[in-house]
Scaffold this active site. Structure first.
Site, PDB file in Angstrom:
ATOM      1  N   ILE A  85     -16.212  34.484  42.125  1.00 23.54           N
ATOM      2  CA  ILE A  85     -17.397  34.330  42.966  1.00 23.54           C
ATOM      3  C   ILE A  85     -17.322  35.429  44.013  1.00 23.54           C
ATOM      4  O   ILE A  85     -16.283  35.629  44.653  1.00 23.54           O
ATOM      5  CB  ILE A  85     -17.445  32.931  43.623  1.00 23.54           C
ATOM      6  CG1 ILE A  85     -18.673  32.787  44.525  1.00 23.54           C
ATOM      7  CG2 ILE A  85     -16.183  32.601  44.375  1.00 23.54           C
ATOM      8  CD1 ILE A  85     -18.851  31.371  45.084  1.00 23.54           C
ATOM      9  N   SER A  86     -18.396  36.187  44.164  1.00 24.07           N
ATOM     10  CA  SER A  86     -18.379  37.329  45.077  1.00 24.07           C
ATOM     11  C   SER A  86     -18.235  36.882  46.528  1.00 24.07           C
ATOM     12  O   SER A  86     -18.615  35.769  46.899  1.00 24.07           O
ATOM     13  CB  SER A  86     -19.670  38.147  44.929  1.00 24.07           C
ATOM     14  OG  SER A  86     -19.749  38.748  43.659  1.00 24.07           O
ATOM     15  N   ALA A  87     -17.700  37.770  47.345  1.00 24.84           N
ATOM     16  CA  ALA A  87     -17.627  37.503  48.777  1.00 24.84           C
ATOM     17  C   ALA A  87     -19.031  37.342  49.345  1.00 24.84           C
ATOM     18  O   ALA A  87     -19.966  38.041  48.919  1.00 24.84           O
ATOM     19  CB  ALA A  87     -16.904  38.647  49.486  1.00 24.84           C
TER      20      ALA A  87
END
Length: 235
Positions: A85-87
């Site tokens: 999951i991206s920042a």
């Protein structure tokens, strides 16, 4: 929140805190408020719609239970199948660059856990995000998650290089994985004037924004170095 029942967007509409319709408890809501305040104070995210969307989406619902204590740290987290999951800041930057508006139809390549799709859906509204995921197991789990949280996002299993032509043309598109170059099919499925935001490259990656012009050509902007998982089928 982008809800089938037509409810209004979540967020700090009165300055008192987040909407509770996502099932937050106070600790998660407070942590999310602090995260968004940090992103805004550091000028990482400038668009009010983007900030409100980040504040509305319960990121802890999109990460494995064992990592929920880090859900509102501004960093990527593993979600299985070698994906992340991206920042939050990166989701916000990409959303700012895409600049979607309510009612826009958006193509996402790389559904993952659904967090980025949920942020986009907060802005464009229900039934306007179409997402392609390579991994069947992630797609199935994410469909259930998005449905449970009330996000009307269409998810299909497939090779993102082909896009999702049945629902084209799109007002914009973005990729959450890094191809060597943006797939031509994805570019062609975006209307003239629409934008595509994507990390590109092997080894050294950079974030780019492409804008389709009326004559069919593509304008390209560079927005700095990034690090994303490689796009499957592109190796």
């Amino acid at each position: 929140m982008a809800r089938p029942d037509g409810g209004k967007n979540g967020g700090r509409d009165d300055g008192t805190g987040s909407d509770s319709s996502h099932g937050d408890d106070g600790a998660y809501a407070d942590a999310r408020n602090r995260l968004v305040d940090r992103l805004e104070s550091r000028d990482r995210i400038s668009n009010r719609r983007t900030l409100d969307a980040l504040q509305s989406v319960p990121r802890h619902e999109f990460v494995p239970e064992g990592r929920r204590d880090a859900a509102y740290a501004d960093r990527p987290l593993p979600i299985g199948e070698g994906q992340t999951i991206s920042a939050p800041h990166m989701v916000g930057i990409m959303t700012d660059l895409l600049a979607p508006e309510p009612g826009d139809r958006i193509l996402e390549i790389g559904t993952g856990c659904g967090y980025h799709a949920a942020v986009t859906a907060e802005i464009v509204g229900p039934g306007n995000v179409y997402s392609v995921e390579y991994h069947a197991s992630l797609a199935a789990a994410t469909r259930e998650r998005l449905d449970r949280l009330g996000y009307d996002v269409a998810v299909r299993v497939g090779d993102g290089h082909a896009g999702w032509p049945e629902h084209a043309p799109y007002d914009g598109a973005y990729l959450t994985c890094a191809p060597e170059r943006v797939p031509e099919a994805v570019i062609e499925q975006v209307r003239p004037g629409g934008r595509i935001v994507a990390p590109v490259g092997r080894g050294r990656q950079e974030l780019v924004r492409l804008t389709r012009t009326a004559d069919g050509s593509v304008e390209r902007e560079r927005h700095g170095g990034v690090r994303f998982v490689p796009m499957r089928g592109d190796d």
